[in-house]
Design an enzyme around this catalytic site. Structure first.
Site, PDB file in Angstrom:
ATOM      1  CG  HIS A  13      -0.768 -36.339   9.634  1.00  0.00           C
ATOM      2  ND1 HIS A  13      -0.200 -36.710   8.431  1.00  0.00           N
ATOM      3  CD2 HIS A  13      -0.751 -34.982   9.638  1.00  0.00           C
ATOM      4  CE1 HIS A  13       0.142 -35.626   7.750  1.00  0.00           C
ATOM      5  NE2 HIS A  13      -0.191 -34.563   8.461  1.00  0.00           N
ATOM      6  CG  HIS A  15      -0.622 -30.077  11.182  1.00  0.00           C
ATOM      7  ND1 HIS A  15       0.748 -29.910  11.111  1.00  0.00           N
ATOM      8  CD2 HIS A  15      -0.932 -31.000  10.239  1.00  0.00           C
ATOM      9  CE1 HIS A  15       1.234 -30.692  10.154  1.00  0.00           C
ATOM     10  NE2 HIS A  15       0.232 -31.373   9.609  1.00  0.00           N
ATOM     11  CG  HIS A 193       4.127 -33.446   6.839  1.00  0.00           C
ATOM     12  ND1 HIS A 193       4.217 -33.547   8.202  1.00  0.00           N
ATOM     13  CD2 HIS A 193       2.860 -33.013   6.577  1.00  0.00           C
ATOM     14  CE1 HIS A 193       3.059 -33.187   8.743  1.00  0.00           C
ATOM     15  NE2 HIS A 193       2.216 -32.860   7.773  1.00  0.00           N
ATOM     16  CD  GLU A 196       0.674 -32.403   2.301  1.00  0.00           C
ATOM     17  OE1 GLU A 196       1.706 -31.876   2.785  1.00  0.00           O
ATOM     18  OE2 GLU A 196      -0.483 -32.052   2.624  1.00  0.00           O
ATOM     19  CG  ASP A 274      -3.011 -32.755   7.196  1.00  0.00           C
ATOM     20  OD1 ASP A 274      -2.093 -32.490   7.996  1.00  0.00           O
ATOM     21  OD2 ASP A 274      -2.886 -32.617   5.964  1.00  0.00           O
ATOM     22  CG  ASP A 275      -3.975 -28.840   8.754  1.00  0.00           C
ATOM     23  OD1 ASP A 275      -3.388 -28.333   9.723  1.00  0.00           O
ATOM     24  OD2 ASP A 275      -3.386 -29.393   7.813  1.00  0.00           O
TER      25      ASP A 275
HETATM   26  N1  ADE Z   1       1.083 -27.818   8.095  1.00  0.00           N
HETATM   27  C1  ADE Z   1      -0.190 -27.965   8.440  1.00  0.00           C
HETATM   28  N2  ADE Z   1      -0.792 -28.826   7.618  1.00  0.00           N
HETATM   29  C2  ADE Z   1       0.140 -29.246   6.729  1.00  0.00           C
HETATM   30  C3  ADE Z   1       0.141 -30.150   5.640  1.00  0.00           C
HETATM   31  N3  ADE Z   1      -0.951 -30.809   5.252  1.00  0.00           N
HETATM   32  N4  ADE Z   1       1.289 -30.308   4.955  1.00  0.00           N
HETATM   33  C4  ADE Z   1       2.378 -29.654   5.320  1.00  0.00           C
HETATM   34  N5  ADE Z   1       2.430 -28.805   6.329  1.00  0.00           N
HETATM   35  C5  ADE Z   1       1.322 -28.600   7.046  1.00  0.00           C
HETATM   36 ZN    ZN Z   2       0.118 -32.614   7.960  1.00  0.00          ZN
END
Ligand code: ADE
Ligand code: ZN
Length: 334
Positions: A13, A15, A193, A196, A274-275
């Protein structure tokens, strides 16, 4: 003392646009003549205090305007893969958001070819395997997702699956029934997703309407005992992102994160970043944070690492999965 050797793991996971570090953002902005609304790297880092998912997404979409050429995408992914290799990642399944680029006039081919070059180079340099998963933006119309899937068709040899991301609440999985049906017919793997910020019902819908094989996040599924029992029974992997949940205020503090209880309940949890540029750490940083703050023991950490390879889309390279799993069993978790 826990070992300082990073845990061998798959990252499932991630991005790629969320790995854009401020330094690279400013370098690409200068190279491409793009003006950013923050003066410098420091000012940008100060903007990383998010209220919720939407406040993060606003900055995330603004910054990716610096990505324009194949070389930009290759450099972005190359920087992530170098860090990931140093953090014990043996296999990476990487999300990208084609609509966020094609809407700005960047061709689909530019994005995919740039990313693919970096992945090929990581296989040579670090022996890292990888997959690309294209995500549909759920806050865009379903027709846009359908057009994006059609645009992707010439590149399906380079793309393993489809996902669903962006603003969750108000954009339930069922909105994307048709594009997921088409993706399945094209032989693509499916994830989404769900749970969340959205309710447990979205997790159920992602499974039943979209036919997904993994749930990205799935945190809120744990609020529903019946759904939790189903996820355990069916062995559905959840790609959790603990530091992301804290930064986006889905949990108040890391100490209150339910990961440990979710593992104890028998859920097939994995830990991911994630990011990472925005949320304060890459994947080993997430492992370290949950080990220290939640007090995860060696066998819980081993389970997380094992789950990551079991949940990976490695069905066409089972010998590789077996090798990675053997490495997990041999690893000293302290
Ligand atoms: N796009 C990038 N990060 C995300 C996240 N945590 N939730 C939904 N969309 C995303
Ligand atoms: Zn994500």
């Amino acid at each position: 003392m826990p070992s300082s050797v990073p845990v061998p793991k798959a990252e499932l996971h991630l991005h790629i646009e969320g790995t854009l570090e401020p330094e690279l953002a400013f370098a690409l902005a200068a190279r491409n003549g793009v003006t950013l609304s923050h003066d410098d790297e420091l000012a940008l880092r100060h903007a990383y205090a998010f209220e919720d998912l939407q406040s993060f997404l606003n900055l995330y979409y603004e910054l990716m305007a610096v990505l324009r050429t194949e070389r930009d995408f290759e450099e972005l992914a190359g920087a992530y893969l170098e860090r990931a290799a140093a953090q014990g990642v043996r296999h990476a399944e990487i999300f990208f958001d084609p609509q966020a680029h094609t809407a700005r006039g960047v061709p689909f081919a530019t994005v995919v070819h740039g990313l693919h070059r970096a992945l090929e180079s990581a296989r040579e340099r670090y022996g890292m395997s990888s997959r690309l998963i294209m995500c549909f933006l759920r806050d865009q119309p379903a027709e846009s997702a359908l057009a994006t899937l059609a645009e992707a068709e010439p590149f399906l040899g380079l793309i393993t699956g489809v996902g669903l991301d962006s603003a969750e609440v108000g954009n339930p999985p069922a909105k994307f029934r048709e594009v997921y049906e088409k993706a399945a017919a094209l032989g693509l793997r499916r994830v989404a997703h769900a749970g969340e910020e959205g309710p447990p019902q979205y997790v159920t819908e992602a499974l039943d309407v979209l036919g997904v094989e993994r749930i990205d996040h799935g945190l809120r599924a744990f609020e529903d005992a019946g759904l939790t029992a189903r996820l355990v029974r069916e062995g559905v992997p959840l790609t959790l992102c603990p530091l992301s949940n804290v930064r986006l205020r889905t949990v108040d503090t890391l100490a209150e994160h339910p990961l440990r209880a979710m593992l104890a309940a028998g859920l097939k949890c994995t830990v991911n970043s994630d990011d990472p540029s925005y949320f304060g750490g890459y994947v080993e940083d997430n492992f370290r944070a949950v080990r220290e703050t939640l007090g995860l023991g060696p066998e819980e950490l081993r389970t997380l690492a094992r789950n990551s390879f079991e949940a990976a889309f490695l069905d066409d390279e089972e010998e590789l999965r077996a090798r990675y799993l053997a490495e997990v069993e041999a690893h000293d978790f302290g």
